[in-house]
Write an enzyme that holds these catalytic residues in place. Structure first.
Site, PDB file in Angstrom:
ATOM      1  N   CYS A   1       0.831  -1.200   0.000  1.00  0.00           N
ATOM      2  CA  CYS A   1       0.000   0.000   0.000  1.00  0.00           C
ATOM      3  C   CYS A   1       0.874   1.261   0.000  1.00  0.00           C
ATOM      4  O   CYS A   1       1.406   1.641  -1.030  1.00  0.00           O
ATOM      5  CB  CYS A   1      -1.001  -0.035   1.140  1.00  0.00           C
TER       6      CYS A   1
ATOM      7  N   HIS B   1      -3.385  -4.805   0.366  1.00  0.00           N
ATOM      8  CA  HIS B   1      -2.832  -5.323   1.624  1.00  0.00           C
ATOM      9  C   HIS B   1      -2.897  -6.850   1.606  1.00  0.00           C
ATOM     10  O   HIS B   1      -3.775  -7.449   2.252  1.00  0.00           O
ATOM     11  CB  HIS B   1      -3.637  -4.796   2.816  1.00  0.00           C
TER      12      HIS B   1
ATOM     13  N   GLU C   1      -1.281  -8.908   3.138  1.00  0.00           N
ATOM     14  CA  GLU C   1      -1.048  -9.526   4.454  1.00  0.00           C
ATOM     15  C   GLU C   1      -2.343  -9.997   5.108  1.00  0.00           C
ATOM     16  O   GLU C   1      -2.331 -10.917   5.909  1.00  0.00           O
ATOM     17  CB  GLU C   1      -0.297  -8.552   5.381  1.00  0.00           C
TER      18      GLU C   1
END
Ligand code: GLN
Length: 534
Positions: free
Chosen positions: A387, A512, A514
């Site tokens: 990001c 994102h 993750e």
């Protein structure tokens, strides 16, 4: 009444497990709730889970990450408490706004309903209106599951949590006590000077819970180290909960061991009785994971996390978990080194095998992050940009091409070279949370690119949480500075991935990734980083 679940199985009745906390918050109530869910899943139950947060925010979007930890984002764009991240990692399900119920949100909906004249002139009260609204949220979130787990944030007795405790008590009464399990998580401190565990706060916490009409079925006792049996005996005697169901839960090497601990504890017997499901849980996934967590691998890499919240690990919890997961999958020790974005330089970047620049908002530490991206481009250091990590890499590339004042308008609103900017149509609304691009978006990757090779496919869905976009007017400059755009939104308007040509691994995304990593199923972008760092 028989209901059919979305997964096709039939069950006689929806079951609910309510997890509350006493003494202190932040001692692992969320992990306990998620782990109970994992054990039930491993027994073949279809599990859903929900966090009820009593504070008066509408969502977690505006909460200070230094205080509250990371803001987790769901696929439908809900900005939630980080416990939802734990839930997703433990249960491998994708949650939505339904799974995060904050008092502020429920209250504002209730007030809107009152304003719309839907409450037929009634006096609107905490009980029954607010408590009913809470129950409705719980019933909705439970839909389609065999067992629905509800974690109530904070500790029982907090002013703002009272309506939630009353709501679950009433719900228990409505759906039948046999369809509910109440589990109270308490903390029992060890007093070093007298060398004893002190159960008094736990006793008081259980008394508080009973005073609200809830008699728990089990008590999870959080301790630093294993507690002697007399701790459970004492709590049992003074609370009336059978001693078997007072379960000591000392700190362990890894939270991913908790499902196994629960499965081996009397809590499992309780869960079996409650669900009428005697199946032994299939915990292979967890056993393999805890083995990997504890293995000492020959191979080791050091990853530098260029961060600005240095005090609170929870702020980057999903990134840290995703990095560790990649290490466990690849059999590599991943040593994470925190690099303070506000005072870092080439020496810090040189000292690590790979760099990660995670998401972030605001100007603090931004030049350090740009410097990290610049260093990675120049010295061919493996780099993963998440990001903001993509945005700073674009700024670094543009500056390398000669646009020395290139910046994001987030950090320099008047720069002529606004390589990251707010797109037309969004300008002017930036003071509200409403303009963020949130949740799942589709990206299309360039065939043959590092991004496409990393994912093994060209159509990607990842979660987003950002306001600014790459300004494609500067595409040539960015390319001249060493970065190519390798993924965009399907209409080509939004830049989703950039990468460096002729580089071992320099990959950044506006998303994102993750959030979608799992401890036993690492995300390709993180795997790619660790592999190249090796
Ligand atoms: N601050 C940047 C933006 O709003 C990046 C956000 C993030 O990293 N999540 O676009």
């Amino acid at each position: 009444m028989e209901t059919t679940n979305t997964h096709g199985s039939k069950q006689a009745k929806q079951k609910y497990i309510f997890v509350t906390g006493g003494v202190l918050s932040g001692v692992g109530k969320g992990i306990t709730a998620a782990s109970i869910g994992s054990v039930l899943q491993a027994k073949g139950e279809y599990v859903s889970i929900q966090k009820c947060d009593p504070y008066l925010n509408v969502d977690a979007g505006l909460l200070n990450p230094a205080e509250h930890g990371e803001c987790f984002v769901t696929k439908d764009g809900a900005e939630t408490d980080l416990d939802l991240g734990h839930y997703e990692r433990f249960l491998d399900i994708e949650l939505t706004q339904k799974n995060a119920s904050l008092a502020g949100r429920i209250m504002s909906e209730l007030i809107a309903s009152e304003r719309a004249g839907n409450l037929s002139g009634k006096t609107v009260q905490l009980v029954p209106h607010f408590t009913n609204a809470i129950q409705q949220k719980i019933v909705e979130a439970a839909e389609g599951s065999d067992v629905h787990i509800v974690e109530i944030g904070g500790t029982v007795g907090d002013y703002e949590g009272l309506a939630f405790i009353e709501a679950i008590r009433e719900l228990g009464q409505k759906v039948g006590r046999e369809n509910c399990l109440f589990i109270h998580v308490v903390y029992v401190p060890f007093i070093g000077t007298s060398k004893e565990f002190k159960t008094k706060p736990a006793q008081n916490a259980l008394q508080d819970l009973r005073s609200f009409g809830i008699f728990p079925d089990a008590v999870v006792v959080r301790t630093e180290t294993p507690a002697p049996e007399n701790v459970a005996r004492k709590i049992s005697l003074l609370s009336g909960v059978p001693q078997d169901y007072i379960v000591d839960m000392p700190n362990v090497d890894t939270v991913y061991r908790i499902p196994e601990i629960i499965a081996k504890s009397p809590l499992h017997t309780l869960l079996s009785k409650f669900t009428g499901n005697d199946t032994e849980p299939e915990l292979g996934k967890w056993n393999r994971l805890t083995e990997a967590v504890n293995a000492s691998f020959d191979k080791k890499v050091t990853v530098g996390l260029v961060a600005k919240y240095m005090e609170n690990e929870d702020t980057y919890i999903c990134v840290l978990e995703a990095l560790k997961a990649a290490g466990w999958t690849l059999g590599v020790d991943v040593d994470i080194k925190w690099i303070n974005a506000e005072k870092c330089g080439d020496d810090d970047f040189a000292a690590v095998d790979a760099l990660v620049v995670p998401g972030g908002f605001g100007e603090r530490g931004i030049e350090g992050k740009i410097a990290a991206a610049n260093y990675a481009l120049e010295h061919k250091k493996p780099y993963l940009g998440l990001c903001l990590g993509l945005q700073v890499s674009v700024i670094a590339a543009a500056r390398r091409s000669g646009l020395t004042d290139a910046n994001s308008t987030e950090f320099n609103p008047t720069t002529k070279h606004d390589v990251v900017y707010i797109m037309e149509g969004q300008a002017g609304k930036e003071s509200t949370g409403g303009t963020l691009r949130l949740g799942d978006y589709l990206a299309v990757l360039t065939e043959g690119s590092v991004a496409a090779n990393t994912y093994g496919t060209t159509d990607i869905i990842e979660r987003h949480r950002h306001r600014y976009e790459v300004n494609q007017r500067f595409k040539d400059d960015i390319e001249k500075g060493g970065l190519v755009i390798s993924g965009t939104s399907p209409d080509g308007k939004l830049v989703e991935y950039v990468e460096a040509a002729d580089h071992p691994y320099f990959l950044a995304t506006q998303a994102h990734p993750e959030f979608r990593s799992r401890p036993y199923k690492a995300h390709p972008m993180f795997l790619g980083l660790i592999k190249s760092a090796l």
